[in-house]
Motif scaffolding. Structure first.
Motif, short mmCIF file in Angstrom:
data_model
loop_
_atom_site.label_atom_id
_atom_site.label_comp_id
_atom_site.label_asym_id
_atom_site.label_seq_id
_atom_site.Cartn_x
_atom_site.Cartn_y
_atom_site.Cartn_z
N ALA B 384 0.90 -1.14 -0.15
CA ALA B 384 0.01 -0.06 -0.07
C ALA B 384 0.90 1.21 -0.06
O ALA B 384 0.55 2.27 -0.75
CB ALA B 384 -0.95 -0.13 1.39
N ALA B 385 1.78 1.16 0.74
CA ALA B 385 2.96 2.46 0.82
C ALA B 385 3.55 2.86 -0.38
O ALA B 385 3.55 3.62 -1.00
CB ALA B 385 3.99 2.34 1.91
N ALA B 386 3.84 1.60 -1.26
CA ALA B 386 4.42 1.57 -2.48
C ALA B 386 3.62 2.23 -3.52
O ALA B 386 4.05 3.25 -4.31
CB ALA B 386 4.97 0.23 -3.20
N ILE B 387 2.04 1.66 -3.29
CA ILE B 387 1.21 2.29 -4.30
C ILE B 387 0.94 3.74 -4.02
O ILE B 387 0.78 4.50 -5.07
CB ILE B 387 -0.15 1.62 -3.95
N ILE B 388 1.07 4.30 -2.89
CA ILE B 388 0.78 5.60 -2.64
C ILE B 388 2.14 6.35 -3.41
O ILE B 388 1.77 7.34 -4.02
CB ILE B 388 1.09 5.90 -1.27
N VAL B 389 3.26 5.80 -3.25
CA VAL B 389 4.49 6.47 -3.99
C VAL B 389 4.16 6.56 -5.47
O VAL B 389 4.34 7.66 -6.12
CB VAL B 389 5.69 5.65 -3.64
N LEU B 390 3.61 5.46 -5.99
CA LEU B 390 3.42 5.30 -7.50
C LEU B 390 1.99 6.27 -7.96
O LEU B 390 2.39 6.97 -8.86
CB LEU B 390 2.94 4.00 -7.82
N LEU B 391 1.09 6.31 -7.16
CA LEU B 391 0.05 7.23 -7.29
C LEU B 391 0.59 8.75 -7.32
O LEU B 391 0.30 9.51 -8.20
CB LEU B 391 -1.02 6.87 -6.52
N ILE B 392 1.39 9.14 -6.44
CA ILE B 392 1.91 10.45 -6.31
C ILE B 392 2.86 10.75 -7.60
O ILE B 392 2.50 11.96 -8.40
CB ILE B 392 2.43 10.55 -5.00
N LEU B 393 3.47 9.89 -8.02
CA LEU B 393 4.37 10.04 -8.91
C LEU B 393 3.67 10.13 -10.32
O LEU B 393 3.78 11.15 -11.12
CB LEU B 393 5.15 8.75 -9.34
N LEU B 394 2.32 9.38 -10.41
CA LEU B 394 1.70 9.70 -11.72
C LEU B 394 0.75 10.86 -11.67
O LEU B 394 0.76 11.58 -12.73
CB LEU B 394 0.57 8.31 -11.79
N LEU B 395 0.48 11.07 -10.52
CA LEU B 395 -0.45 12.33 -10.49
C LEU B 395 0.36 13.54 -10.78
O LEU B 395 -0.08 14.55 -11.57
CB LEU B 395 -1.01 12.40 -8.83
N THR B 396 1.71 13.65 -10.38
CA THR B 396 2.54 14.70 -10.80
C THR B 396 2.73 14.83 -12.31
O THR B 396 2.38 15.84 -12.75
CB THR B 396 3.82 14.56 -10.05
N LEU B 397 2.91 13.72 -12.79
CA LEU B 397 3.25 13.68 -14.17
C LEU B 397 1.84 14.10 -14.94
O LEU B 397 2.07 15.03 -15.83
CB LEU B 397 3.55 12.19 -14.65
N ASN B 398 0.69 13.59 -14.59
CA ASN B 398 -0.41 13.96 -15.27
C ASN B 398 -0.88 15.25 -15.19
O ASN B 398 -1.29 16.05 -16.02
CB ASN B 398 -1.71 12.84 -14.98
#
Lengths: 314, 412
Positions: B384-398
């Motif tokens: 779950a923690a890694a998913i949050i990292v991934l989603l934040i990364l994607l959100l910034t990109l988008n």
């Protein structure tokens, strides 16, 4: 000033040979660009060739007969069981569940956004669907395993619903495909000319009657294209089923049982240490070739429908 | 509405039928709206489920009693004291190895503290709870822990910490981090974009500016649209057959003198991912080039520019924001893709940073997949923690992509 004029005149009156190419580099650039464009064809050919080659090795194995492949229901190439059905049925079951979730929901969302919502509401609501579309499938897998499965277990009981099951994978896959279907359907709905709606209103139809009996039939081909793309996406989806649907081919029609799909099987087997030229290795390519052909045909049909539809209204 | 009917309602009947029709219309409108609500609720449930997993109570036991190593409570130790304890209790081989990775006295206090816990005291996690449970059933959990694990300590823990971002992989969930996975993802995406962006843009320029409308062009166009719909795992199989196996001398680096590797490298993964996002980049670049007004081209041709001069000096600069938006979207697609990486053989346990295109690698989504499929709940927490990292990364990109897109839209 005078000097400049003479330079200009000299250049102007120098005889110009129109047949001579001034910049020969242009054709080199054009050739490079053409190669870049042609590379996509090459990729398709490479997919067909590589998958075909290994699949040929698989089907060329004297042990693998047509009767075994389509006539038996156990899949375990390592020990000589070549019945493809368990992988196919679970793929069909998860995809069917996904479509039963995403088609009605996606269509309703599309109707609401295109026929009912104000432009302001639409621009506020669409990003939410875009976020849903942008979430990586591995995250949906986590959601299926750790939210949907416990939810189903608490509704139907832990005895009926296994920890890994096709139903939760299918339901979550439906949520994943929803934005795709809704955005494609919405495009189709908003391409219907305004005159048709105005005509219906003039006859005294309500907004709902206009939407369902006039706009929807007019956009039906576009919605069909969306449905087909949705099916193709569901069949090819890997991570959700790899995480939540189970790891092991299982010939069952009970959606609450674990069963591995075609994509899930490829992911699990290729994730381990796999020796080239083994029957396991070539069998994966045979499955991948089937996947590729099925999705290719679905995509071509969908695109054909869209092209025809565009010609009608534009 | 029924064409077979030979008379239509009038008067009171008309009023009644109208009311009925309006009622039906409003019921359906509510239904349509509720579909949207379901979509929004699903998104909310997904995000909540992830956050719920990343924080919460943990019950754990110390395998070795902390008092064996220090008389003071662990939290009060200074950096020097921590260092001394490590030096005194670790075998000299293990200490030298750590020293070689990074000199000990340059490491921060929290890193040393983690080392002490990981190597000497050793933690044994008994059970973890979700955030909601931890908040609303706090007393019950405490009673349960006291009864089931009398030795255990209970602690409210955030699994997503700065340490989580900066430590490499570990076989113990408590000490695992996503550093190697993030670096692996970045390397892979970098190679993918270096490969796909020039070729994709070139293909788009060819199709929009050069190609005549003939049979071949139509085939190429149809083919690109179809490639965009090919399942990602099929690209993985292509990568396995071509980049990992057929081009092994190149992708393993043995052509360049690297010996300790096979074809399952970052380079193979990057090229596979580049192939996967290529159609996406082409389609977006085509849209961007299409939106450049024709008057620009005609003006350039009018003053005698050649086709390439027109493209290079006028079309491309104006299409650039659109092309960039497209490639950012391609990057976020590549970062989230998991299936092809599994197939081309991302390793799951890598604790050394990738140091070049020929190293073995792992990636963020691969870690999430691995941790999610483990049975123990503490691995679900770090997933779950890694998913949050991934989603934040994607959100910034988008968000960057959307900002770019809006700037372009303002221009024309």
């Amino acid at each position: 000033m005078k000097q400049e004029n003479t330079i200009m005149e000299n250049q102007l009156f120098r005889p110009l040979d129109l047949k001579k190419k001034i910049r020969p580099g242009e054709s080199v650039i054009q050739a490079l660009l053409f190669i870049a464009g042609f590379l996509s064809i090459f990729i398709t050919l490479a997919i067909v060739y590589e998958l075909g080659k290994e699949a040929w090795l698989f089907f060329g194995n004297p042990d693998v007969t047509f009767a075994k492949f389509f006539g038996t229901t156990e899949w375990s190439p390592g020990i000589g069981k070549y019945g493809i059905w368990p992988l196919v049925t679970s793929t069909l079951i998860t995809s069917t569940i996904a479509i039963f979730v995403s088609l009605p929901l996606g269509l309703a969302v599309a109707l609401f956004l295109s026929e009912y919502a104000s432009p302001k509401a639409r621009s506020a609501l669409k990003p939410i669907l875009e976020i849903l579309a942008g979430i990586p499938t591995v995250v949906y897998g986590y959601f299926a395993l750790l939210f949907m499965t416990p939810l189903l277990q608490s509704i139907f009981g832990k005895q009926t619903v296994e920890v890994y099951n096709m139903a939760s994978a299918g339901l979550v896959m439906g949520i994943m495909i929803l934005p795709l279907i809704s955005s494609m359907s919405e495009d189709a709905l908003s391409a219907v000319p305004r005159a048709l709606r105005e005509g219906a209103y003039a006859m005294g139809a309500t907004k709902f009657e206009t939407s369902i009996q006039v706009v929807l039939p007019a956009a039906l081909s576009g919605i069909g294209a969306a449905l087909i793309i949705g099916i193709s996406r569901a069949v090819g989806e890997t991570m959700i089923v790899a995480i939540a649907a189970g790891s092991g081919p299982n010939f069952t029609f009970n959606p609450f049982k674990a069963a591995e799909t075609m994509t899930g099987h490829i992911a699990r087997i290729s994730g381990g240490d796999l020796s080239y030229n083994s029957i396991d290795y070539t069998s994966l390519f045979a499955i991948a070739l089937m996947l590729f052909l099925v999705t290719l045909i679905l995509n071509l049909i969908s695109q054909g429908i869209i092209n025809k539809f565009r010609q009608r209204y534009e | 509405m029924n064409p077979k009917r030979d008379h239509y309602p009038e008067g009171e009947a008309l009023h009644y039928s109208l009311n009925r029709r309006y009622r039906r219309a409003s019921i359906w409108q509510t239904l349509f709206f509720s579909a949207l609500v379901i979509a929004i609720l699903s998104l909310a449930a997904l995000l909540y489920n992830v956050i719920d997993g990343a924080f919460g109570y943990v019950a754990f036991e110390y395998k070795n009693d902390p008092s064996e190593f220090s008389a003071k409570p662990l939290d009060d130790l200074s950096k020097q004291e921590l260092l001394d304890i490590l030096k005194a209790n670790l075998s000299s081989g293990a200490f030298t190895k750590l020293e070689n990775e990074k000199p000990m006295d340059t490491r921060s206090k929290s890193v040393l503290y983690t080392l002490l816990l990981e190597r000497l005291i050793q933690i044994d996690t008994k059970q973890t709870w979700s955030m909601t449970d931890s908040i609303f059933r706090s007393a019950k959990i405490k009673a349960e822990v006291a009864e089931k694990y009398p030795e255990a300590k209970l602690e409210f823990r955030s699994w997503l910490t700065p340490v989580f971002l900066t430590t490499p992989m570990s076989s113990k969930a408590e000490f695992a981090g996503v550093r190697t996975a993030i670096l692996g993802s970045l390397w892979m995406v970098g190679i993918a974009i270096l490969f796909a962006l020039p070729i994709g843009t070139g293909a788009a320029i060819y199709l929009q500016e050069y190609a005549s409308k003939n049979f071949l062009t139509r085939i190429i166009q149809t083919n690109i649209n179809n490639l965009a719909g090919v399942p990602s795992i099929v690209y993985g199989m292509l990568g396995l057959a071509i980049f990992v196996r057929a081009l092994e001398p190149f992708t393993s680096g043995s052509l360049f003198g690297v010996t300790d590797s096979n074809g399952r490298t970052i380079l193979s993964a990057g090229l596979t991912m580049g192939t996967l996002v290529l159609p996406l980049i082409i389609i977006n670049a085509q849209e961007a080039i299409k939106s450049v007004p024709d008057s620009l081209r005609q003006a350039a041709f009018g003053v005698g520019a050649t086709r390439w001069q027109t493209v290079w000096h006028h079309v491309l600069p104006n299409a650039l924001p659109g092309i960039l938006t497209g490639s950012i979207l391609a990057v976020s697609r590549a970062i989230g893709e998991t299936a092809p990486l599994i197939v081309v053989g991302a390793s799951t346990f890598i604790s050394i940073d990738p140091d070049g295109p020929f190293s073995k690698f792992t990636a963020l989504p691969i870690q999430i997949y691995q941790w999610t499929t483990r049975a123990q709940s503490e691995f679900h927490s770090i997933a779950a923690a890694a998913i949050i990292v991934l989603l934040i990364l994607l959100l910034t990109l988008n968000a960057t992509a959307i900002l770019l897109r809006n700037r372009v839209q303002r221009k024309y």
